[in-house]
Scaffold this motif. Structure first.
Motif, mmCIF file in Angstrom:
data_model
loop_
_atom_site.group_PDB
_atom_site.id
_atom_site.type_symbol
_atom_site.label_atom_id
_atom_site.label_comp_id
_atom_site.label_asym_id
_atom_site.label_seq_id
_atom_site.Cartn_x
_atom_site.Cartn_y
_atom_site.Cartn_z
ATOM 1 N N GLY A 109 27.944 37.565 -10.457
ATOM 2 C CA GLY A 109 27.234 36.573 -11.550
ATOM 3 C C GLY A 109 26.705 35.422 -10.937
ATOM 4 N N SER A 110 25.724 34.850 -11.237
ATOM 5 C CA SER A 110 25.201 33.480 -10.715
ATOM 6 C C SER A 110 26.022 32.414 -11.312
ATOM 7 C CB SER A 110 23.688 33.446 -10.916
ATOM 8 O OG SER A 110 23.087 32.160 -10.507
ATOM 9 N N LEU A 111 26.133 31.445 -10.601
ATOM 10 C CA LEU A 111 26.846 30.124 -10.988
ATOM 11 C C LEU A 111 25.637 29.158 -11.537
ATOM 12 C CD1 LEU A 111 29.507 29.340 -8.174
ATOM 13 C CD2 LEU A 111 29.826 30.139 -10.383
ATOM 14 N N TYR A 112 24.710 29.328 -11.223
ATOM 15 C CA TYR A 112 23.247 28.416 -11.710
ATOM 16 C C TYR A 112 23.115 28.942 -12.962
ATOM 17 C CZ TYR A 112 19.015 25.731 -11.067
ATOM 18 O OH TYR A 112 17.954 25.038 -10.867
ATOM 19 N N ALA A 113 23.227 28.091 -14.099
ATOM 20 C CA ALA A 113 22.985 28.282 -15.420
ATOM 21 C C ALA A 113 21.548 28.829 -15.637
ATOM 22 C CB ALA A 113 23.257 27.149 -16.545
ATOM 23 N N PRO A 114 21.324 30.099 -16.234
ATOM 24 C CA PRO A 114 19.968 30.601 -16.400
ATOM 25 C C PRO A 114 19.212 29.728 -17.405
ATOM 26 C CG PRO A 114 21.594 32.179 -17.041
ATOM 27 C CD PRO A 114 22.433 31.104 -16.767
ATOM 28 N N GLN B 126 28.508 27.484 -17.341
ATOM 29 C CA GLN B 126 28.198 28.726 -16.448
ATOM 30 C C GLN B 126 29.183 29.043 -15.149
ATOM 31 O OE1 GLN B 126 26.147 30.979 -17.167
ATOM 32 N NE2 GLN B 126 26.042 32.243 -15.423
ATOM 33 N N VAL B 127 29.690 27.888 -14.862
ATOM 34 C CA VAL B 127 30.774 27.766 -13.601
ATOM 35 C C VAL B 127 31.952 28.221 -14.267
ATOM 36 C CG1 VAL B 127 31.937 26.517 -11.996
ATOM 37 C CG2 VAL B 127 29.489 26.252 -12.195
ATOM 38 N N LYS C 296 35.612 21.966 -5.058
ATOM 39 C CA LYS C 296 34.104 22.274 -4.211
ATOM 40 C C LYS C 296 33.303 21.437 -5.025
ATOM 41 C CE LYS C 296 31.379 24.242 -1.274
ATOM 42 N NZ LYS C 296 31.416 23.656 -0.017
ATOM 43 N N SER C 297 32.146 20.935 -4.476
ATOM 44 C CA SER C 297 30.828 20.443 -5.411
ATOM 45 C C SER C 297 29.805 21.263 -4.863
ATOM 46 C CB SER C 297 30.583 18.930 -4.525
ATOM 47 O OG SER C 297 31.557 17.908 -4.822
ATOM 48 N N LEU C 298 29.158 21.711 -5.997
ATOM 49 C CA LEU C 298 28.010 22.632 -5.857
ATOM 50 C C LEU C 298 26.696 22.060 -6.437
ATOM 51 C CD1 LEU C 298 30.204 25.430 -7.651
ATOM 52 C CD2 LEU C 298 29.678 25.403 -5.323
ATOM 53 N N SER C 299 25.561 22.248 -5.725
ATOM 54 C CA SER C 299 24.532 21.734 -6.018
ATOM 55 C C SER C 299 23.511 22.944 -6.564
ATOM 56 C CB SER C 299 23.792 20.666 -5.094
ATOM 57 O OG SER C 299 24.467 19.631 -5.129
ATOM 58 N N PHE C 300 22.921 22.874 -7.653
ATOM 59 C CA PHE C 300 21.868 24.039 -7.727
ATOM 60 C C PHE C 300 20.451 23.497 -7.936
ATOM 61 C CE2 PHE C 300 26.063 24.621 -10.068
ATOM 62 C CZ PHE C 300 26.486 25.835 -9.172
ATOM 63 N N SER C 301 19.573 24.229 -7.455
ATOM 64 C CA SER C 301 18.177 23.611 -7.513
ATOM 65 C C SER C 301 17.232 24.856 -7.400
ATOM 66 C CB SER C 301 17.720 22.609 -6.520
ATOM 67 O OG SER C 301 17.856 23.035 -5.332
ATOM 68 N N PRO C 302 16.103 25.252 -7.997
ATOM 69 C CA PRO C 302 15.357 26.201 -7.576
ATOM 70 C C PRO C 302 14.822 26.462 -6.247
ATOM 71 C CG PRO C 302 14.331 24.671 -9.194
ATOM 72 C CD PRO C 302 15.671 23.940 -8.705
ATOM 73 N N GLY C 303 14.994 27.588 -5.901
ATOM 74 C CA GLY C 303 14.741 27.965 -4.316
ATOM 75 C C GLY C 303 15.658 27.709 -3.248
ATOM 76 N N ALA C 304 16.921 27.341 -3.941
ATOM 77 C CA ALA C 304 18.063 26.975 -3.008
ATOM 78 C C ALA C 304 18.643 28.194 -2.426
ATOM 79 C CB ALA C 304 19.209 26.070 -3.539
ATOM 80 N N PRO C 305 19.380 28.074 -1.295
ATOM 81 C CA PRO C 305 20.134 29.496 -0.764
ATOM 82 C C PRO C 305 20.799 30.044 -1.689
ATOM 83 C CG PRO C 305 20.532 27.203 0.676
ATOM 84 C CD PRO C 305 19.903 26.936 -0.694
ATOM 85 N N ALA C 306 21.224 31.171 -1.534
ATOM 86 C CA ALA C 306 21.952 32.141 -2.329
ATOM 87 C C ALA C 306 23.513 31.495 -2.385
ATOM 88 C CB ALA C 306 22.281 33.487 -1.808
ATOM 89 N N GLU C 307 24.128 31.439 -3.661
ATOM 90 C CA GLU C 307 25.320 31.108 -3.914
ATOM 91 C C GLU C 307 26.343 31.308 -3.103
ATOM 92 O OE1 GLU C 307 25.407 30.491 -8.452
ATOM 93 O OE2 GLU C 307 23.719 31.503 -7.972
ATOM 94 N N ARG D 169 35.231 35.645 -12.235
ATOM 95 C CA ARG D 169 34.825 36.897 -11.761
ATOM 96 C C ARG D 169 34.519 37.178 -10.372
ATOM 97 N NH1 ARG D 169 30.911 36.603 -16.747
ATOM 98 N NH2 ARG D 169 29.313 36.937 -15.125
ATOM 99 N N TRP D 170 34.624 35.894 -9.524
ATOM 100 C CA TRP D 170 34.322 36.238 -8.004
ATOM 101 C C TRP D 170 35.515 36.518 -7.518
ATOM 102 C CZ3 TRP D 170 30.401 32.347 -5.496
ATOM 103 C CH2 TRP D 170 29.291 32.347 -5.919
ATOM 104 N N LYS D 171 35.492 37.091 -6.283
ATOM 105 C CA LYS D 171 36.537 37.272 -5.410
ATOM 106 C C LYS D 171 36.487 36.817 -4.073
ATOM 107 C CE LYS D 171 39.979 40.682 -3.895
ATOM 108 N NZ LYS D 171 40.703 42.026 -4.425
#
Length: 142
Positions: A57-62, A101-102, A127-138, A108-110
């Motif tokens: 599942g994606s951590l970036y909120a849909p 979302q996080v 961990k600090s996570l940054s989400f933006s359109p077109g960013a690398p895979a999570e 569910r991640w392993k």
């Protein structure tokens, strides 16, 4: 002043304390007993940090991704020596949707567990996570 000291002493005795000389103990670590029979190690103790093994599942909120809204979340969690994720807590977030979302998806991640001297150990990760359109895979965020 004597009345204040006397009142303090009476209050301490009523609470079951016999002396003012013992400082209060810090509260127990809330993460200490999450994984029975395992000591949870700090990131700084690890020879190898945990790495993403299964990305469920994606951590970036849909709701944010769909609108192209960037977001940032700082998260604390425990990776057991089995690689399972426990006790996910958001420390900071730019959006409530990102936090939710996080909190929903990360458990569910392993991961491959962190190691010390080549042995898998449970570890507390911040961990600090940054989400933006077109960013690398999570998984590359870790």
């Amino acid at each position: 002043m004597k009345n204040v000291c006397f009142a303090l002493a009476v209050g301490l005795m009523a609470a079951g304390l016999t002396s003012c000389s013992n400082p209060p103990q810090p509260p127990p670590d809330p993460l200490a007993n999450i994984i029975p029979n395992e000591t949870i190690r700090a990131q700084s103790e690890l020879d190898q940090l945990p790495r993403v093994l299964e990305w469920n599942g994606s951590l970036y909120a849909p709701t944010l991704a769909g609108d192209g809204v960037p977001a940032a979340v700082t998260v604390e969690f425990v990776v057991a020596s089995t690689g399972m994720v426990h006790s996910v807590h958001v420390l900071r977030s730019t959006h409530l949707d990102a936090s939710n979302q996080v909190l929903e998806v990360l458990p569910r991640w392993k991961f491959t567990p962190g190691t010390i001297a080549g042995q898998p150990v449970a570890s507390r990760i911040v961990k600090s996570l940054s989400f933006s359109p077109g960013a690398p895979a999570e998984p590359s965020m870790f």
